[in-house]
Design an enzyme around this catalytic site. Sequence first.
Site, short mmCIF file in Angstrom:
data_model
loop_
_atom_site.label_atom_id
_atom_site.label_comp_id
_atom_site.label_asym_id
_atom_site.label_seq_id
_atom_site.Cartn_x
_atom_site.Cartn_y
_atom_site.Cartn_z
N ARG A 30 -13.74 19.74 -11.75
CA ARG A 30 -14.23 18.49 -12.72
C ARG A 30 -14.26 17.43 -11.68
O ARG A 30 -15.09 16.43 -12.15
CB ARG A 30 -12.78 18.22 -13.59
CG ARG A 30 -13.25 16.94 -14.24
CD ARG A 30 -12.18 16.71 -15.38
NE ARG A 30 -11.01 17.46 -15.55
CZ ARG A 30 -9.97 16.92 -15.00
NH1 ARG A 30 -9.83 15.88 -14.28
NH2 ARG A 30 -8.79 17.79 -14.99
N TYR A 86 -32.74 5.97 -28.62
CA TYR A 86 -32.52 7.59 -28.93
C TYR A 86 -31.55 7.65 -30.09
O TYR A 86 -30.66 6.90 -30.02
CB TYR A 86 -32.26 8.15 -27.70
CG TYR A 86 -31.85 9.80 -28.00
CD1 TYR A 86 -32.86 10.60 -28.14
CD2 TYR A 86 -30.41 10.12 -27.91
CE1 TYR A 86 -32.44 12.04 -28.37
CE2 TYR A 86 -30.11 11.51 -28.21
CZ TYR A 86 -31.16 12.35 -28.50
OH TYR A 86 -30.70 13.70 -28.48
N ASP A 141 -32.68 3.91 -19.82
CA ASP A 141 -32.75 5.45 -19.87
C ASP A 141 -34.29 5.90 -19.45
O ASP A 141 -35.15 5.37 -20.13
CB ASP A 141 -32.64 5.61 -21.34
CG ASP A 141 -32.58 7.17 -21.74
OD1 ASP A 141 -33.17 8.11 -21.08
OD2 ASP A 141 -31.89 7.56 -22.76
N LYS A 151 -34.30 17.59 -20.29
CA LYS A 151 -35.74 17.14 -20.41
C LYS A 151 -36.44 17.57 -19.12
O LYS A 151 -36.54 18.65 -18.80
CB LYS A 151 -35.94 15.95 -20.98
CG LYS A 151 -34.78 15.42 -22.08
CD LYS A 151 -34.84 16.10 -23.45
CE LYS A 151 -33.71 15.97 -24.13
NZ LYS A 151 -33.35 14.43 -24.60
#
Length: 379
Positions: free
Chosen positions: A48, A100, A172, A197
């Site tokens: 982590r 978004y 972004d 993406k």
Amino acid sequence: MNTQLVTNCVRAGIESDSQYGSVIPPLYLSANYAFEEIGKRREYDYTRSGNPTRNLLAEAINQLEGGYGAVVTSSGLSAINLLLQVLKQGDLVVAPHDCYGGTWRLLNALKEKEQINVIFVDQHDPDEFKKALELKPKQVWIETPSNPLLRIVDIEKVADLAHKVGAKVIADNTFLSPLGQSPLKLGADYVIHSTTKYLNGHSDVVGGCAVAKAQDDFEKLVWWANASGLTGAPFDSWLTLRGLRTLEVRIKKQQESAFKIAEYLNEQPKIKKVYYPGLKCHKDHLIAKKQQNGFGAMLSFEIEGGFQELKEFVAKLKYFSLAESLGGIESLIAHPASMTHASMSEEARRSAGIQETLLRLSIGIEDCEDLLQDIKEAL
Ligand SMILES: *Cc1c(COP(=O)(O)O)cnc(C)c1O
């Protein structure tokens, strides 16, 4: 685009395995790492907090964006969430009105809980934007090109104004990838990606990334990513690193095809309007030309007629899958009002200009003539 960066990205971690000399970097799935002895920790202790495979990907994206450091997260939204962790209660965020859908939903939910304050503004409207800045936001978010209408925001201009009131600027960069635009060079303090993406590019991983330009901002992200458990999985990172190596060749072809398809659609009487920043008739074409390297492979359009005509058109397409997401090797078609932007309220959708008859295309790497023929037949 610096060609050396492309080469570095292709070769990220290649031949770095000191044990067997594997050409492609190994995948470290281990959750934990043994201490050498009590009080003597190795470079990694727990996945982590840190993982060699994930760090290779983070550094490759960081170099492409020209940042100080990057954190790889479990999704694009967790990268967005990570950036919101650094805020204090009541801090103000200024976000684009057409951001978004998932970003919009998260910001709104946190605002409703009174955790943070949020104003959505049309960053094209200088008066509206300046009024929002007078309220001294801590963060100003930019999404350019925007989803799904491909509006372009002048990053340099927005960042200048935001910095004057002491706000951090977050861009972004999902729609263009680091090869299409360098927000940090244009003044942004952070870049985030949904690596789902273009960066992964094969529609088989959900992932994200946050890049910081300054060391102290990066260190805060690292701390919060570990504390809140937002970091990405090693296998996802390994796949994404594999996808990233072909980013340049994919984008080149996708962009070329998108340009041809946009031009074709723009001439069709059955198409009411095409939104593609590469078209001279796009209202932000000149800003796109100035700040982008290429015009991307996303476009949207409104068709003449109503919902029935739209449904028939989509059903006839052979090579465009009706699906969410974007940036993969496969061409996609989406109906934003009922799909990607369904998490927005109807009012918010209307104010962002997202019509019922709008369709969005993500152009893949299929043969462009086949794609054009498919659209021609469906029309
Ligand atoms: C997909 C997307 C996100 C969210 O990313 P996930 O990986 O789906 O969580 C954020 N911003 C933009 C512009 C996107 O397209």
